[in-house]
Design a protein around this motif. Structure first.
Motif, PDB file in Angstrom:
ATOM      1  N   TYR A  39      47.248 -11.216 -15.460  1.00  0.00           N
ATOM      2  CA  TYR A  39      46.975 -11.308 -14.021  1.00  0.00           C
ATOM      3  C   TYR A  39      47.957 -10.475 -13.192  1.00  0.00           C
ATOM      4  O   TYR A  39      48.046 -10.640 -11.978  1.00  0.00           O
ATOM      5  CB  TYR A  39      47.009 -12.775 -13.573  1.00  0.00           C
ATOM      6  CG  TYR A  39      46.048 -13.637 -14.338  1.00  0.00           C
ATOM      7  CD1 TYR A  39      44.691 -13.622 -14.050  1.00  0.00           C
ATOM      8  CD2 TYR A  39      46.491 -14.446 -15.380  1.00  0.00           C
ATOM      9  CE1 TYR A  39      43.793 -14.388 -14.777  1.00  0.00           C
ATOM     10  CE2 TYR A  39      45.603 -15.217 -16.114  1.00  0.00           C
ATOM     11  CZ  TYR A  39      44.257 -15.185 -15.803  1.00  0.00           C
ATOM     12  OH  TYR A  39      43.375 -15.952 -16.531  1.00  0.00           O
ATOM     13  N   GLN A  76      53.240 -15.982 -14.733  1.00  0.00           N
ATOM     14  CA  GLN A  76      52.686 -15.608 -16.036  1.00  0.00           C
ATOM     15  C   GLN A  76      51.183 -15.914 -16.110  1.00  0.00           C
ATOM     16  O   GLN A  76      50.425 -15.431 -15.301  1.00  0.00           O
ATOM     17  CB  GLN A  76      53.481 -16.269 -17.157  1.00  0.00           C
ATOM     18  CG  GLN A  76      54.939 -15.786 -17.175  1.00  0.00           C
ATOM     19  CD  GLN A  76      55.810 -16.541 -18.133  1.00  0.00           C
ATOM     20  OE1 GLN A  76      55.353 -17.304 -18.962  1.00  0.00           O
ATOM     21  NE2 GLN A  76      57.117 -16.341 -18.000  1.00  0.00           N
ATOM     22  N   GLU A  77      50.790 -16.797 -17.054  1.00  0.00           N
ATOM     23  CA  GLU A  77      49.349 -17.047 -17.240  1.00  0.00           C
ATOM     24  C   GLU A  77      48.905 -18.380 -16.636  1.00  0.00           C
ATOM     25  O   GLU A  77      47.866 -18.920 -17.016  1.00  0.00           O
ATOM     26  CB  GLU A  77      49.010 -17.003 -18.726  1.00  0.00           C
ATOM     27  CG  GLU A  77      49.149 -15.629 -19.329  1.00  0.00           C
ATOM     28  CD  GLU A  77      48.722 -15.586 -20.786  1.00  0.00           C
ATOM     29  OE1 GLU A  77      47.643 -16.095 -21.115  1.00  0.00           O
ATOM     30  OE2 GLU A  77      49.492 -15.058 -21.596  1.00  0.00           O
ATOM     31  N   PHE A  78      49.690 -18.939 -15.735  1.00  0.00           N
ATOM     32  CA  PHE A  78      49.350 -20.186 -15.030  1.00  0.00           C
ATOM     33  C   PHE A  78      49.210 -21.383 -15.964  1.00  0.00           C
ATOM     34  O   PHE A  78      48.367 -22.254 -15.725  1.00  0.00           O
ATOM     35  CB  PHE A  78      48.066 -20.025 -14.205  1.00  0.00           C
ATOM     36  CG  PHE A  78      48.114 -18.897 -13.219  1.00  0.00           C
ATOM     37  CD1 PHE A  78      48.841 -19.024 -12.050  1.00  0.00           C
ATOM     38  CD2 PHE A  78      47.469 -17.711 -13.465  1.00  0.00           C
ATOM     39  CE1 PHE A  78      48.901 -17.985 -11.142  1.00  0.00           C
ATOM     40  CE2 PHE A  78      47.525 -16.654 -12.568  1.00  0.00           C
ATOM     41  CZ  PHE A  78      48.239 -16.790 -11.401  1.00  0.00           C
ATOM     42  N   ALA A  79      49.984 -21.426 -17.039  1.00  0.00           N
ATOM     43  CA  ALA A  79      49.994 -22.639 -17.873  1.00  0.00           C
ATOM     44  C   ALA A  79      50.495 -23.780 -16.998  1.00  0.00           C
ATOM     45  O   ALA A  79      51.325 -23.549 -16.102  1.00  0.00           O
ATOM     46  CB  ALA A  79      50.900 -22.439 -19.077  1.00  0.00           C
ATOM     47  N   PRO A  80      50.011 -25.021 -17.211  1.00  0.00           N
ATOM     48  CA  PRO A  80      50.369 -26.123 -16.309  1.00  0.00           C
ATOM     49  C   PRO A  80      51.870 -26.274 -16.077  1.00  0.00           C
ATOM     50  O   PRO A  80      52.308 -26.460 -14.946  1.00  0.00           O
ATOM     51  CB  PRO A  80      49.800 -27.355 -17.015  1.00  0.00           C
ATOM     52  CG  PRO A  80      48.683 -26.846 -17.845  1.00  0.00           C
ATOM     53  CD  PRO A  80      49.075 -25.458 -18.261  1.00  0.00           C
ATOM     54  N   GLU A  81      52.639 -26.188 -17.170  1.00  0.00           N
ATOM     55  CA  GLU A  81      54.082 -26.416 -16.990  1.00  0.00           C
ATOM     56  C   GLU A  81      54.725 -25.266 -16.219  1.00  0.00           C
ATOM     57  O   GLU A  81      55.720 -25.443 -15.533  1.00  0.00           O
ATOM     58  CB  GLU A  81      54.788 -26.650 -18.335  1.00  0.00           C
ATOM     59  CG  GLU A  81      55.209 -25.427 -19.107  1.00  0.00           C
ATOM     60  CD  GLU A  81      54.085 -24.844 -19.935  1.00  0.00           C
ATOM     61  OE1 GLU A  81      52.962 -25.364 -19.867  1.00  0.00           O
ATOM     62  OE2 GLU A  81      54.341 -23.849 -20.643  1.00  0.00           O
ATOM     63  N   ARG A  82      54.124 -24.086 -16.302  1.00  0.00           N
ATOM     64  CA  ARG A  82      54.667 -22.926 -15.586  1.00  0.00           C
ATOM     65  C   ARG A  82      54.406 -23.070 -14.076  1.00  0.00           C
ATOM     66  O   ARG A  82      55.263 -22.724 -13.255  1.00  0.00           O
ATOM     67  CB  ARG A  82      54.012 -21.645 -16.121  1.00  0.00           C
ATOM     68  CG  ARG A  82      54.674 -20.367 -15.711  1.00  0.00           C
ATOM     69  CD  ARG A  82      56.029 -20.181 -16.340  1.00  0.00           C
ATOM     70  NE  ARG A  82      56.790 -19.138 -15.659  1.00  0.00           N
ATOM     71  CZ  ARG A  82      58.085 -18.923 -15.839  1.00  0.00           C
ATOM     72  NH1 ARG A  82      58.780 -19.668 -16.659  1.00  0.00           N
ATOM     73  NH2 ARG A  82      58.695 -17.957 -15.191  1.00  0.00           N
ATOM     74  N   VAL A  83      53.228 -23.571 -13.734  1.00  0.00           N
ATOM     75  CA  VAL A  83      52.900 -23.785 -12.319  1.00  0.00           C
ATOM     76  C   VAL A  83      53.876 -24.811 -11.733  1.00  0.00           C
ATOM     77  O   VAL A  83      54.442 -24.637 -10.649  1.00  0.00           O
ATOM     78  CB  VAL A  83      51.436 -24.250 -12.163  1.00  0.00           C
ATOM     79  CG1 VAL A  83      51.123 -24.596 -10.712  1.00  0.00           C
ATOM     80  CG2 VAL A  83      50.476 -23.171 -12.658  1.00  0.00           C
ATOM     81  N   MET A  84      54.074 -25.892 -12.508  1.00  0.00           N
ATOM     82  CA  MET A  84      54.970 -26.961 -12.066  1.00  0.00           C
ATOM     83  C   MET A  84      56.404 -26.452 -11.950  1.00  0.00           C
ATOM     84  O   MET A  84      57.115 -26.755 -10.994  1.00  0.00           O
ATOM     85  CB  MET A  84      54.889 -28.088 -13.090  1.00  0.00           C
ATOM     86  CG  MET A  84      55.582 -29.346 -12.717  1.00  0.00           C
ATOM     87  SD  MET A  84      55.119 -30.589 -13.924  1.00  0.00           S
ATOM     88  CE  MET A  84      56.708 -31.119 -14.437  1.00  0.00           C
ATOM     89  N   TRP A 106      44.451 -22.797  -9.378  1.00  0.00           N
ATOM     90  CA  TRP A 106      43.112 -23.372  -9.234  1.00  0.00           C
ATOM     91  C   TRP A 106      43.119 -24.905  -9.245  1.00  0.00           C
ATOM     92  O   TRP A 106      42.328 -25.534  -9.936  1.00  0.00           O
ATOM     93  CB  TRP A 106      42.189 -22.820 -10.321  1.00  0.00           C
ATOM     94  CG  TRP A 106      42.107 -21.324 -10.276  1.00  0.00           C
ATOM     95  CD1 TRP A 106      41.315 -20.584  -9.457  1.00  0.00           C
ATOM     96  CD2 TRP A 106      42.866 -20.390 -11.042  1.00  0.00           C
ATOM     97  NE1 TRP A 106      41.542 -19.243  -9.675  1.00  0.00           N
ATOM     98  CE2 TRP A 106      42.476 -19.101 -10.636  1.00  0.00           C
ATOM     99  CE3 TRP A 106      43.857 -20.523 -12.034  1.00  0.00           C
ATOM    100  CZ2 TRP A 106      43.034 -17.950 -11.191  1.00  0.00           C
ATOM    101  CZ3 TRP A 106      44.407 -19.359 -12.574  1.00  0.00           C
ATOM    102  CH2 TRP A 106      43.985 -18.107 -12.153  1.00  0.00           C
ATOM    103  N   GLN A 108      45.850 -26.860 -10.025  1.00  0.00           N
ATOM    104  CA  GLN A 108      47.154 -27.266 -10.584  1.00  0.00           C
ATOM    105  C   GLN A 108      48.237 -27.035  -9.541  1.00  0.00           C
ATOM    106  O   GLN A 108      49.178 -27.819  -9.413  1.00  0.00           O
ATOM    107  CB  GLN A 108      47.488 -26.418 -11.809  1.00  0.00           C
ATOM    108  CG  GLN A 108      46.469 -26.494 -12.925  1.00  0.00           C
ATOM    109  CD  GLN A 108      46.843 -25.582 -14.087  1.00  0.00           C
ATOM    110  OE1 GLN A 108      47.065 -26.038 -15.175  1.00  0.00           O
ATOM    111  NE2 GLN A 108      46.924 -24.285 -13.882  1.00  0.00           N
TER     112      GLN A 108
END
Lengths: 407, 326
Positions: A39, A76-84, A106, A108
């Protein structure tokens, strides 16, 4: 060995300490965007708009006399823990006074940034994000979406496809979308609309990102001979390969790329080869001619800074920063996050094309002074031919029947 | 390989250091969150090390097992009202079952072919979770799951707003998992794994059942990984298939390389070092993965056996240098 160890330690310390040393009397602005991974390109589009807004504010003496300092975070790739992690870093650790994102998770992201109070601007274009917001409007009152949902954008795409000054040879459509939340939201909405209008959706395929070989699908398409092919995969490589393989033996079909037209590489790579493709951008600055003199000045400035016309998201992200800055000036204190959010929600913001007003879901709905712009590639550049809603031709720019359609 | 006593001492030392970290970072939620993620990845990477480094099975399905466990726990707790504290064990059990099912065809395969089969599970998982099957079982399809119940224990609800209790919960789970892995390595299982890894034919001649032990290692590592996935789901509170992206896969591989493949507890040290370096390199933006990649290449060349390999060399060096009788 000891010397090497001390050099490594010094390097590590300097990386940690650098942000702290720069922390003079500034207002920190969080910018969580994809800087690496698939992205990156969309992240770059948003960053160009955000940077332009921040530089403008700083050049004019800052906000409330204080310069803005962007603090970037790689989502990065918007993994849940990364967003948090992004929310905890920017809002919890750095304590920024606003957050300006683009694609941000989206839904999260609403949960992650809703824990904090700093106004948060995202460009999710996702009903899922709105649904999370509606679970607890008070908790998430700092969340603002810069664009309408995928459902409404798809409705707009359909409206324009039906309004084209072109007589379709049949009532058959093919829909190919990415298997992500955006792709399915758009695909399902288009399918519903086509069916309601009495069209046959002869093929509806979901494909993963990275699909580059379109032979089997194109064989079916050539058998169907649809009047419309809608491709919704927001990644240049996929849509370019689809187009090139389609063009080896084209059918008499309008090629609608929706939001997939906007990665800058599509037009930059194909140039005039892309002529005829259709696409849309929500909360867009129509190009090559802007709707107002102020908007034209913005467009010219953007082009002079970055050397090309704005991509999707650049102007939306720019306007998010400006809307927040205007609210801070009205409130008089960037730390009064709740008051700033309330101001944005109730007063909106007057931008280059007119008023930005967020609805009760804190979504910048398409329409009014900020409609969705629908483009066609003409002479190798994106040209706005329609705006919606309401569906109407844009200035004197006209739809051109694509060269591969034999009438 | 280090002797068991030294591994135990090293493990005790690592956990003793980790246990006191909240004293220094407890007031910073962001760092506490990173430490919690280090604990999660340390278990997942240790399981991967057990199956790949010790048992010599080139399984590339660890991330898939982690995601299966996380979705299972979230769905089980949401659909059947099972408290998360039990749901994580159900998730572990279900993932173990999947692990056995994946392991069965792998028993007839060797080396790269096992990698292909297990990676196929990883590849298949995303469309399954996003598609009709996934939606039918409650994965939320392309949207994912955006509201997962937090962990509750003896009436206390763990929340990300106060990460210290969550840290110690994960700490206890990670310690328990590492002790299980240590016991396995020290037991006849560990000896059997090494024998099978060195020469399956010879080990079979000695009566070591490749079928039994390989299946056991698949079941055990899948169970622990799936359970950890469950804990992750209730901690983060949301799930999406974006976890199946290449980022996590690469991160876990780097953890193994830095820690040392087959060098337990290297994966635990590797997890803390890798995540710390990754975060320290964050300001570099797009240059982060390049720098990280370059560091990994250098580390592989300089320390082919990882950090633990370095310790081994240092210890064996000092032993050679020390006078006789000491």
């Amino acid at each position: 060995m000891k010397q090497r160890l001390s050099i490594i330690l010094m390097l590590m310390l300097s990386l940690v300490a650098a942000p702290a040393l720069m922390a003079a009397e500034t207002i920190k602005v969080g910018v969580p965007l994809a800087m690496t991974g698939p992205y990156t390109d969309t992240g770059d589009n948003y960053w160009k708009g955000i940077k332009m807004a921040i530089d403008e504010i700083n050049d004019a003496g800052g906000l409330l006399g204080k310069p803005l300092e962007p603090v970037r975070f790689d989502t990065q790739e918007f993994a849940p823990e990364r967003v948090m992690q992004g929310a905890d870093y920017l809002c919890g650790q750095i304590k920024v006074d606003s957050v300006h994102a683009g694609w941000a998770g989206w839904g999260q992201d609403v949960r992650a940034y809703g824990k904090y109070t700093a106004p948060f601007f995202a460009d999710d274009g996702s009903q899922a994000a709105v649904d999370v917001f509606n679970e607890d409007r008070e908790q998430y009152k700092n969340i603002f979406q810069l664009t309408d949902t995928g459902i409404n954008q798809a409705q707009s795409m359909f409206n324009v496809l039906m309004a084209l000054p072109y007589e379709y040879p049949n009532n058959k459509a093919v829909i190919i979308t990415a298997d992500d939340a955006w792709g399915t939201e758009v695909g399902e909405t288009l399918k519903k609309n086509f069916k309601e209008k009495g069209w046959e959706v002869a093929m509806h395929e979901l494909v993963p990102y990275g699909t580059n070989q379109w032979g089997p699908l194109l064989t079916q398409i050539r058998r169907i001979k649809p009047a419309i092919i809608h491709v919704e995969i927001v990644s240049a490589q996929e849509v370019i390969t689809f187009f090139r393989q389609f063009m080896q033996r084209p059918t008499n079909s309008i090629l609608s790329y929706g939001y997939s037209l906007v990665p800058r590489e599509v037009v930059e790579t194909m140039g005039t080869e892309a002529d005829g493709l259709l696409g849309e951008v929500p909360t867009a600055m129509p190009t090559p001619e802007a709707p107002t003199p102020e908007a034209q000045a913005w467009l010219d400035k953007f082009e002079s800074i970055w050397g090309h016309l704005p991509q999707a998201g650049s102007w939306a992200a720019y306007s998010g920063v400006k809307a927040w800055a205007a609210a801070v000036e009205a409130v008089g204190d960037e730390k009064k996050h709740d008051a700033v959010s309330d101001h944005i929600a109730t007063h909106g913001y007057k931008g280059e094309t007119g008023w930005w007003k967020w609805d009760e879901d804190h979504v910048m709905r398409a329409g009014g002074d900020v409609p969705i712009a629908h483009f066609q590639v003409q002479n190798g550049e994106m040209v706005a031919i329609f705006t919606d809603p309401p569906t109407r031709p844009y200035k004197n720019y006209q739809f051109q029947v694509p060269r591969w359609i034999k009438q | 390989m280090m002797d068991h006593k030294r591994i135990t001492m090293m493990l005790a030392g690592i956990w003793a250091i980790v246990a006191v970290l909240p004293l220094f970072f407890g007031g910073t939620d962001f760092i506490m969150h990173i430490l919690i993620m280090c604990l999660i990845w340390s278990v997942v990477a240790s399981c991967w090390d057990l199956i790949m480094g010790f048992a010599g099975i080139f399984s590339f399905g660890q991330v898939a097992f982690f995601v299966i466990g996380s979705y299972t726990s979230a769905i089980v707790s949401a659909r059947f009202g099972i408290p998360p504290v039990f749901a994580v064990f159900i998730a572990g059990g279900f993932t173990a079952l999947v692990g056995i099912l994946v392991g069965l065809p792998c028993l007839k395969l060797k080396g790269a072919y096992i990698a292909l089969v297990t990676f196929a599970v990883h590849m298949i998982l995303e469309p399954v979770l996003k598609g009709d099957i996934g939606q039918a079982i409650g994965t939320g399809g392309t949207r994912g799951l955006l509201s997962i119940d937090p962990m509750t224990l003896f009436g206390y609800t763990f929340t990300t707003a106060s990460p210290i209790p969550y840290f110690y919960l994960f700490f206890l789970v990670a310690v328990a998992c590492s002790v299980i892995i240590l016991l396995v390595i020290r037991s006849h299982w560990g000896t059997a794994f090494l024998a099978l890894k060195d020469s399956q034919e010879f080990a079979t001649c000695l009566g070591v059942s490749a079928f039994k032990y390989k299946l056991m290692v698949f079941a055990l590592t899948s169970f622990l990984t799936g359970m950890m996935g469950g804990f992750y789901a209730h901690y983060v509170g949301m799930l999406s298939t974006r976890m199946l992206g290449i980022d996590l896969f690469v991160t876990l591989m780097v953890i193994l390389v830095i820690g040392g493949v087959g060098k337990f507890p290297g994966a635990i040290i590797g997890a803390f070092i890798t995540i710390a370096i990754n975060e320290l390199l964050s300001p570099l933006g797009p240059y982060r993965p390049i720098t990280m990649g370059a560091l990994v290449v250098i580390l592989v060349l300089v320390l082919p056996d990882g950090i633990v390999g370095l310790f081994e060399k240092l210890f064996s060096g000092s032993r050679r240098l020390s006078p006789k009788g000491h």
